[in-house]
Structures are given as C-alpha cells and as structure tokens.
Design an enzyme around this catalytic site. Structure first.
Site, PDB file in Angstrom:
ATOM      1  CB  CYS A 181      -4.720  -1.780  -2.585  1.00  0.00           C
ATOM      2  SG  CYS A 181      -3.217  -0.975  -2.015  1.00  0.00           S
ATOM      3  CG  ASP A 205      -1.469   2.085  -1.800  1.00  0.00           C
ATOM      4  OD1 ASP A 205      -1.395   1.385  -0.768  1.00  0.00           O
ATOM      5  OD2 ASP A 205      -0.755   1.866  -2.813  1.00  0.00           O
ATOM      6  CD  GLN A 251      -5.778  -4.074  -4.761  1.00  0.00           C
ATOM      7  OE1 GLN A 251      -5.011  -4.821  -4.189  1.00  0.00           O
ATOM      8  NE2 GLN A 251      -7.041  -3.924  -4.382  1.00  0.00           N
ATOM      9  CG  HIS A 256      -1.355  -4.166  -7.560  1.00  0.00           C
ATOM     10  ND1 HIS A 256      -1.360  -5.493  -7.928  1.00  0.00           N
ATOM     11  CD2 HIS A 256      -1.469  -4.153  -6.201  1.00  0.00           C
ATOM     12  CE1 HIS A 256      -1.455  -6.244  -6.836  1.00  0.00           C
ATOM     13  NE2 HIS A 256      -1.527  -5.458  -5.789  1.00  0.00           N
ATOM     14  NE  ARG A 267       3.171  -8.149  -4.850  1.00  0.00           N
ATOM     15  CZ  ARG A 267       2.323  -7.803  -3.878  1.00  0.00           C
ATOM     16  NH1 ARG A 267       2.724  -7.756  -2.637  1.00  0.00           N
ATOM     17  NH2 ARG A 267       1.071  -7.498  -4.154  1.00  0.00           N
ATOM     18  NE  ARG A 270      -5.599  -8.625  -5.636  1.00  0.00           N
ATOM     19  CZ  ARG A 270      -4.360  -8.474  -5.154  1.00  0.00           C
ATOM     20  NH1 ARG A 270      -4.138  -7.668  -4.155  1.00  0.00           N
ATOM     21  NH2 ARG A 270      -3.333  -9.083  -5.731  1.00  0.00           N
TER      22      ARG A 270
END
Ligand code: CP
Ligand code: NVA
Length: 305
Positions: free
Chosen positions: A264, A224, A132, A129, A102, A292
């Site tokens: 998310c 988001d 995701q 992402h 990340r 996930r």
C-alpha cells in the site's frame, strides 16, 4: 450506500459495482477526461495522521470531477480534543458535501458517520483501510481480469491494510492467505468475518505463520510496514521479530512465476520489502498507488449519487 467506513459493510454486488465504476471512470479520464459532475461540491479531508497518497489522490479525484477539497491537518481541528466528534460532524455537514477522515480509533470515524448528515469516508483507521482495499482490488482486477479463484497472500503484520484486503478478497471470491509472526495475527473477529464472506463467495481464508508455505501458488503477494502509524514505540521490538517475513527475491521466487507484488506504501525498503522486489518485474506498487485515484472517484460518485 451512505458512508464508506469498512469493506465488511458492503455486499459483493456493491463492491463489484464500485470496481466497475472505477474502471469506467479511469477509462473516461484517460480518454476524454472526467465529466465535471461534482461542480460546486467540496470534500473536507480530516487527518489525524500524515499522508501522501490519501491526501493527494482524494484532492485530485475531486478536481477531476470538477469539485474541490479542503485539507484539515492533524493540528487543526483536534478531533475529540478541541471539540467533540459529534459537534465537528454537525458543523461540517452544513459547510461541505462529503468528509474523508483518517483517524487513530475506528470508533471515531463511526462516530462522525453517526452524527453527520453527509457521507463519511474512512481514509484509514486502526481497524481497516477500505479505500486502499478498493484500489487493491482494482489493481488485481486490472492485472488478471477477475478476482474469483486467485490466491492472494499477505505477508507481515496483521494490520488495518490486511483486514481490508482480506475482506475485499473474501467478498469477491479470491482465496486469502496470511502469514504473520506469532502475536501479530489479524484480529480474530476480522478473520471470522472473512471466513463468513469467503463461505458465501466460495473462496477460502487461511492463517499461517510460515511465509514460505503462504506464498506457494500465490498470484498476488502483498506486504505492508511492520510498524503502523501510532505504534512507533514498538519499532525496535518489531524490527527484531519481522525479518523472516521480508518480501525479497527469494520469497517471490517461491510463488507462481506470474505473481505480482503489492504494497500500500509508504514502504520501508530493506525491511518488509527489498528494493530488488519493489523495483523489479513483479512489482505493481506504483499502478496500485495510482489506482487510489480511480477507486476513490468511484466511491465519491456512489456516495453522492
Ligand atoms: N497507502 C496510503 O494510504 O498512503 P498514505 O498514508 O500516504 O495516504
Ligand atoms: N498500516 C499502515 C498503512 C499506512 C497507509 C499504517 O496504518 O500506518
């Protein structure tokens, strides 16, 4: 599939296959538990930013498959600061079997992939992402049984999560609409790519500024945070711009009655989404977070096959 860096890098067939593997691994896990096919395999998890879902779901995904995971905190290896990314990639390649990173700068995860001789997974960058995105597609697919022809509407900041959602929708045939404030649109090259994928799959990509027009006929409403990690100094400025883009009960009522709401997470309740919606009947926030685990198991299995 050597790495998992961006949704845009994979064909519709590869993404559909990943979804199918995720569905079958989820069923296997619910019934008899997953087979320990990752015995003696280790995933290194490199974080430059905080995380709940990415960290725990990758760790648990490895455990479910009989493997193990190592957490390397933002302070630990100092990606590109304490040591060059090329050196880190080559060192980790001799210790572990896969790396999930990340990062702030998307170029850094690409650099890791360039130098590593093991698969690299993007656990979120400023560009997108993708893990995701796969969990999002799995959640939509579980809800409706298909993606093609669905109307997926993203409301808010044209950020990394929006880019993965756009690309996975366009690749798998869902119509994607985004409503963002002026100045917070999705990056033009990501829209262009999305339009190309949509033309190939027979779907559409629409950019709007009006959230009310955007949710009309929506099957999925997605939002988001208004301020992503790394943009904290803009928080107040953004808090003044984004309120018309809040996903609240009034906005959800303008979509199809059957529409589901996704996020998310982490959510900033009272900002981009209200408690009423996040905890209400349209919300799929928690199944989405749980997915996930299953989407990432599929990614891990495809990379190490
Ligand atoms: N959605 C997501 O990636 O959450 P974390 O930042 O907690 O990993
Ligand atoms: N857009 C958010 C997603 C967090 C999972 C961020 O980058 O902070």
């Amino acid at each position: 599939m050597n790495d998992f860096i961006a949704i845009a890098n994979y064909s519709s067939e590869e993404l559909q296959e990943l979804l199918d593997v995720a569905v079958s691994l989820k069923n296997e896990w619910k019934n008899e538990g997953n087979q320990p096919i990752f015995k003696n395999k280790v995933l290194a998890m490199v974080f430059q930013k905080p995380s709940l879902r990415t960290r725990v779901s990758f760790d648990m995904a490895m455990r479910h498959l009989g493997g193990d995971a190592l957490y390397l905190s933002p302070a630990e290896i100092g990606l590109g600061k304490r040591e060059s990314i090329a050196d880190i990639a080559r060192v980790l390649s001799g210790y572990v079997d896969i790396v999930m990173a990340r990062v702030f700068d998307h170029a850094h995860v690409e650099e890791l992939a360039k130098w590593a001789s093991i698969p690299i997974i993007n656990g979120l960058s400023d560009y997108n992402h993708p893990c995701q995105g796969m969990a999002d597609a799995l959640t939509i697919y579980e809800e409706y049984g298909y993606m093609k022809g669905l109307n997926v509407t993203y409301i808010g900041d044209g950020n990394n999560v929006a880019v993965s959602l756009l690309h996975v929708c366009a690749k798998l045939g869902a119509n994607f609409t985004a409503a963002t404030p002026k100045g917070y649109e999705m990056p033009a090259p990501t829209i262009e790519l999305g339009k190309k994928f949509a033309a190939e799959s027979g779907s559409s990509v629409t950019e709007l500024y009006d959230p009310h027009a955007a949710v009309k006929n929506a099957d999925v409403i997605y939002t988001d945070t208004w301020t992503s990690m790394g943009q904290e100094e803009e928080t107040h400025k953004r808090q003044a711009v984004f309120p018309p883009y809040q996903v609240n009960a009034g906005l959800v009522a303008e979509a199809k009655g059957s529409a589901i709401v996704m996020h998310c997470l982490p959510a900033h309740r009272g900002e981009e989404i209200t408690d009423e919606v996040a905890d209400g009947p349209h919300s799929r926030l928690f199944p989405q977070a749980h997915n996930r685990l299953h989407a990432q198991k599929a990614i891990l299995v495809k990379l190490v096959q």
